[in-house]
Design an enzyme around this catalytic site. Sequence first.
Site, short mmCIF file in Angstrom:
data_model
loop_
_atom_site.label_atom_id
_atom_site.label_comp_id
_atom_site.label_asym_id
_atom_site.label_seq_id
_atom_site.Cartn_x
_atom_site.Cartn_y
_atom_site.Cartn_z
CG ASP A 1 26.08 20.38 69.70
OD1 ASP A 1 26.40 19.19 69.91
OD2 ASP A 1 26.91 21.29 69.50
CD GLU B 1 26.48 16.97 73.38
OE1 GLU B 1 27.49 16.26 73.35
OE2 GLU B 1 26.30 17.91 72.60
#
Length: 620
Positions: free
Chosen positions: A265, A302
């Site tokens: 993330d 990401e």
Amino acid sequence: MMRPAEPGLGATYLGDGQTHFLVWAPFATTVDVRLLGPTQREVRLRPLPRGYHAATVDDVQPGSRYTFVLDGTLERPDPASRSQPEGVHRPSEVIDPSEFSWTDQGWCGLPLRDLVVYELHVGTFSDAGTFLGVIPYLDGLRDLGITAIEIMPVAQFPGERNWGYDGVYPFAVQNSYGGAEGLARLVDACHQRGLAVVLDVVYNHLGPEGNYLGDFGPYFTERYHTPWGAALNFDGPHSDEVRRYFIENACYWIDTLHIDALRLDAVHTIFDRSAHPFLQELSESVNDVAERRNRRVHLIAESDLNDPRLVRPPLLGGYGLSAQWNDDFHHAVDALLTGARSPYRRDFGTIDHLARAYRDGFVYSGQYSQRRQRRFGAPLTGVEAQQLVIFVQNHDQVGNRVDGERLATLTSFDGLRLAAAATILSPYVPLLFMGEEYGETTPFHYFTSHTDPDLVAAVREGRQREFAEHWDRDAPDPQDPTLFISSRLRPDLADREPHRQLVALYRELLTLRRELPSLAHLRRDTLEVTVARPARVLLVHRWHGPDATILALNFDDQPATVLLPVPGGNWHKRLDTADPTWGGSGSRAPDAVDASQATAVPLPPRAAVLYHRQIAKEAP
């Protein structure tokens, strides 16, 4: 990096009633493990170099509850707990992963090029809201053409309702989902069906409630700041041990729970100026596990930076990650389909942006960005097409809208079919968001179940501030339980029209992607992209050897007529999203195109048409 001897962090059951405890607590002079139950007792851990404390304790079976007591006064759960059966504030539990029943001994994983990813949130994917509740749907996903499921974060978070990005025990699997055993059963069931499992992990911050890491040691630093407060300490004093904590966590998911890939993330909020960055060390450690286990394992980042260094090999100055999400593709398609012109998407809106996404991967690879008011990104030189994951929906792009609207409520079914073709027939790895395949219309809200009243108020206020720039109304209260309930999928929609036709289209698109060599081989150097003006039509020519396809994407609300750039051979229409088979209103695009003639092809509005070159068979 020097490592304390195995076993690793947390409580490791050794068998014969023995459990080994290891905790990093440089802030404490003494650490005791408090064993709870009818015969509560405390055992002093012996201090080790660099702030570790450890002991092997007899008479501690799986299921035993325990806490750590720092300097005789401060009682806390285990930072590396594998189980928090009573939530984030209560004692940790000893578990024995060797008791999990695995049947995937022959599973070796999937290469990146074969991934078709399906992102899901365990709590809202099924009525059960558990890992076991996902299993009955796996056969349907496999038959659709999905090859991997991606699970939103499952590290223990407060309460039972959360996206997962408020996790505070990175090693403990959310108890309300079924804990580590439930996750293991889901992973095993996936592998039985040839499905890989991607797990979303959060190494850029921890949630606020139940976050006790700061009581043990300098896990955080004030040198950098993130949207969630102080940054994790990946490059300052004592950062070796912080790195060890998260790298050991990644290896736990892969080695012990057989996860095939980790989605990292928001790596742009991992701050690290060291000569040997954390992300590179993480990649090296994960690759070691994969090699030892003879499995394909991937790290997928990401990032909001459009930085190819994430996926370049270290020899070329990169971190060696496997792949990264590409938000630019989403923004380009979304702006064309919905007309969104919020400040967030001011850099997108023309067919040329989508052409650049197809041709170059990133839309912004060094160009000036209006939104950022500077040049942004860098070219993907030396990066393969299979190293980019693209999508038209995901949890962020849906759930961070004020009402959690999915694409199905923002565009027509013609638009949904066009978006599906644009994504699945691209040269990149496609990701679908749960329910996308049948046009789910229920919202996917942002929801929480914090118990701290001050935190609840802060989250509400923060959400309102976040949305004030983009919407002229208040955001829903994340604590409202009805947001969670209303975010659950309604899979029965897939049995009704036009949803059933949309499912059939997704299945056909994924079949074509898999079976046609020009679509199955993910390359950018065997691709030509042209824009047919003045209409908003994109023509994508791909080839692999003699096999070739031309994809015409009409994003205009009006019909368009274009000349296809067809090289030699006979071209046959393989798919037309305006066909009544898929719920369309019909099309005049011809079934065949002769390359010897300049053929004008009429395209329906908001439709995709795929032509495939017929390969002449040699005479026997």
